[in-house]
Design a protein around this motif. Structure first.
Motif, mmCIF file in Angstrom:
data_model
loop_
_atom_site.group_PDB
_atom_site.id
_atom_site.type_symbol
_atom_site.label_atom_id
_atom_site.label_comp_id
_atom_site.label_asym_id
_atom_site.label_seq_id
_atom_site.Cartn_x
_atom_site.Cartn_y
_atom_site.Cartn_z
ATOM 1 N N LEU A 177 32.482 39.146 43.328
ATOM 2 C CA LEU A 177 32.618 40.532 43.332
ATOM 3 C C LEU A 177 31.671 41.166 42.055
ATOM 4 N N ALA A 178 30.781 42.101 42.572
ATOM 5 C CA ALA A 178 29.748 42.239 41.523
ATOM 6 C C ALA A 178 30.522 43.109 40.464
ATOM 7 N N SER A 179 29.779 42.936 39.037
ATOM 8 C CA SER A 179 30.457 43.506 37.980
ATOM 9 C C SER A 179 29.349 44.874 37.723
ATOM 10 N N SER A 180 29.760 45.722 37.050
ATOM 11 C CA SER A 180 29.327 46.826 36.634
ATOM 12 C C SER A 180 28.404 46.714 35.809
ATOM 13 N N GLY A 181 28.254 45.583 35.010
ATOM 14 C CA GLY A 181 27.372 45.457 33.584
ATOM 15 C C GLY A 181 28.072 44.345 32.842
ATOM 16 N N ALA A 182 27.966 44.433 31.592
ATOM 17 C CA ALA A 182 28.393 43.232 30.712
ATOM 18 C C ALA A 182 29.909 43.398 30.437
ATOM 19 N N HIS A 183 30.475 44.295 31.109
ATOM 20 C CA HIS A 183 31.954 44.649 30.970
ATOM 21 C C HIS A 183 32.419 44.828 29.385
ATOM 22 N N SER A 184 33.272 44.013 28.925
ATOM 23 C CA SER A 184 33.577 44.042 27.564
ATOM 24 C C SER A 184 33.670 42.797 26.846
ATOM 25 N N ASN A 185 32.515 41.897 27.121
ATOM 26 C CA ASN A 185 32.368 40.474 26.579
ATOM 27 C C ASN A 185 30.932 40.053 26.438
ATOM 28 N N LYS A 240 61.631 41.192 46.474
ATOM 29 C CA LYS A 240 63.028 40.355 46.514
ATOM 30 C C LYS A 240 63.354 39.329 45.312
ATOM 31 N N GLU A 241 62.159 38.808 44.679
ATOM 32 C CA GLU A 241 62.130 38.039 43.654
ATOM 33 C C GLU A 241 61.124 38.414 42.838
ATOM 34 N N PRO A 242 61.309 39.614 42.211
ATOM 35 C CA PRO A 242 60.029 40.013 41.126
ATOM 36 C C PRO A 242 59.949 39.125 39.940
ATOM 37 N N VAL A 243 58.571 38.787 39.959
ATOM 38 C CA VAL A 243 58.266 38.126 38.664
ATOM 39 C C VAL A 243 57.418 39.167 37.925
ATOM 40 N N LEU A 244 57.642 39.619 36.604
ATOM 41 C CA LEU A 244 56.772 40.572 35.951
ATOM 42 C C LEU A 244 55.507 39.323 35.279
ATOM 43 N N VAL A 245 54.504 40.003 35.277
ATOM 44 C CA VAL A 245 53.255 39.339 34.707
ATOM 45 C C VAL A 245 52.508 40.360 33.780
ATOM 46 N N SER A 246 52.557 39.898 32.535
ATOM 47 C CA SER A 246 52.043 40.595 31.298
ATOM 48 C C SER A 246 50.625 40.420 30.921
ATOM 49 N N GLY A 247 49.690 41.285 30.318
ATOM 50 C CA GLY A 247 48.613 40.722 29.705
ATOM 51 C C GLY A 247 48.081 41.816 28.620
ATOM 52 N N THR A 248 47.357 41.312 27.514
ATOM 53 C CA THR A 248 47.106 42.145 26.518
ATOM 54 C C THR A 248 45.435 41.708 26.250
ATOM 55 N N ASP A 249 44.713 42.771 25.544
ATOM 56 C CA ASP A 249 43.333 42.336 25.376
ATOM 57 C C ASP A 249 43.169 43.799 24.406
ATOM 58 N N GLY A 250 41.679 43.740 24.112
ATOM 59 C CA GLY A 250 41.002 44.765 23.275
ATOM 60 C C GLY A 250 39.681 45.231 23.836
ATOM 61 N N VAL A 251 38.890 45.759 23.164
ATOM 62 C CA VAL A 251 37.504 46.037 23.900
ATOM 63 C C VAL A 251 36.454 45.327 22.914
ATOM 64 N N GLY A 252 36.771 44.540 21.533
ATOM 65 C CA GLY A 252 35.811 43.762 21.116
ATOM 66 C C GLY A 252 34.926 44.444 20.238
ATOM 67 N N THR A 253 33.664 43.847 20.133
ATOM 68 C CA THR A 253 32.607 44.435 19.336
ATOM 69 C C THR A 253 31.897 45.329 20.029
#
Length: 350
Positions: free
Chosen positions: A186-194, A58-71
């Motif tokens: 919630l369990a992670s799968s590992g170091a993820h990307s950080n 009914k009242e949509p709000v857009l949410v945006s995000g940007t990122d990379g994968v790092g080293t």
């Protein structure tokens, strides 16, 4: 006018292969087609991608995000592991917009390199498409930039952009969090990307090599395990429990210590119990081989927790059961308390 005494130069002579770029687009199109969903009006191939805002909001709000994968990419280059970093790319953005209650709608990627390898780029984009499938969002566009002299041969960089939508009245902002609420991890799968700059330094310090055993698996498999995407289980929990989910935090750069306070009001703090969850072997190995202090571990790495959810104490078991039914490993890892002083830490690990 060309000089009759010199050869006619082409873009290929300058290091840019347009034909390779066209071949990559042909490889990408069927991958992107698998991610299509309601709302896509025009995807890959045009100058801009079109997506219709969901009509059920009914009242949509857009949410945006940007990122990379790092080293983490440096290890992808060294170990020739290009098939999962695309999943990391998607995960870092969709998990971020998820914490405000948004359903990811579409994703765009940016792939930059010095010399385009169609096979490598297609492997990376295959991972991006897989990440989009896991998060239920459409891969509707992107950019492949071949820039001679900007990147060494065999190397590339990635950026990703996700857009989601949430009903305005259901935006999760953490403002209702109160002392006594419980924190689910919630369990992670590992170091993820950080934390990969420190992780890579420890690998070098320990003279670690691909193929060596780490917790019963090859080290490179453990280290490169892609970031877990929490979208579908968390959206299911939001649908089932609504306002019971008061706050969510994606545990990325800054670890547990810096990310949990991002959803807390100034007078509150999170008290986490270190013995409430099992730290995966990867992190104990990193801490042991790097001589890393506990506080540094908690600030750099996720230490086994990739997402936290704050809920009222009397609804914790119900929310936990829903998440578990959708494949998540969930633990009650702490509680919300009053902050000891205005300058006291907002996350305390005991």
């Amino acid at each position: 006018m060309t000089n009759k005494h010199s050869a006619s130069l082409t873009y290929r002579d300058a290091g840019v292969d347009i034909d390779a770029g066209d071949a990559l687009v042909d490889r990408i199109k069927p991958l992107a087609a698998k991610t299509m969903r309601a709302g896509v009006m025009a995807g890959i191939g045009g100058f801009g991608a079109l997506f219709e805002v969901p009509k059920h909001l009914k009242e949509p709000v857009l949410v945006s995000g940007t990122d990379g994968v790092g080293t983490k990419l440096r290890l992808a280059f060294e170990w020739q592991r290009h098939d999962t970093v695309g999943i990391d790319l998607v995960a870092m953005s969709v998990n971020d917009i998820l914490v405000q209650g948004a359903e990811p709608l579409f994703f765009l990627d940016y792939f930059a390199c010095g010399k385009l390898s169609v096979d490598t780029a297609a492997s990376v984009v295959g991972g991006i498409a897989k990440g989009c499938e896991l998060s239920g969002c459409a891969l509707i566009g992107g950019e492949t930039a071949e820039m001679p002299g900007m990147y060494p041969d065999g190397e590339y960089d990635l950026a990703g952009f996700a857009v989601g939508a949430v009903e305005k009245s259901r935006i999760i902002d953490g403002k209702s969090i109160a002392p006594g609420d419980l924190i689910l991890g919630l369990a992670s799968s590992g170091a993820h990307s950080n934390g990969f700059s420190l992780l890579r330094k420890i690998l070098t310090h320990a003279n670690a090599r691909p193929g060596q055993d780490l917790g019963g698996r090859p080290l490179e498999d453990v280290v490169m395990e892609p970031t877990r995407i929490y979208v579908k289980p968390v959206l299911a929990a939001l649908a089932a429990h609504g306002a019971a989910i008061k706050g969510l935090a994606h545990i990325t750069g800054g670890g547990l210590l810096d990310n949990v306070p991002r959803i807390l009001q100034p007078g509150l703090a999170a008290r986490l119990r270190r013995d409430a969850w099992a730290m995966p072997e990867l992190f104990t190995w990193l801490q042991r081989n790097g001589g890393v202090a506990d506080a540094e571990m908690h600030r750099v790495f996720n230490c086994g927790i990739g997402m936290v959810i704050v809920v009222p104490a009397d609804q914790a078991e119900a929310v936990k059961a829903t998440l578990a039914a959708h494949g998540e490993q969930v633990s009650v890892i702490g509680e919300i308390i009053e902050r000891a002083a205005p300058d006291a830490p907002q996350t305390v690990v005991v």
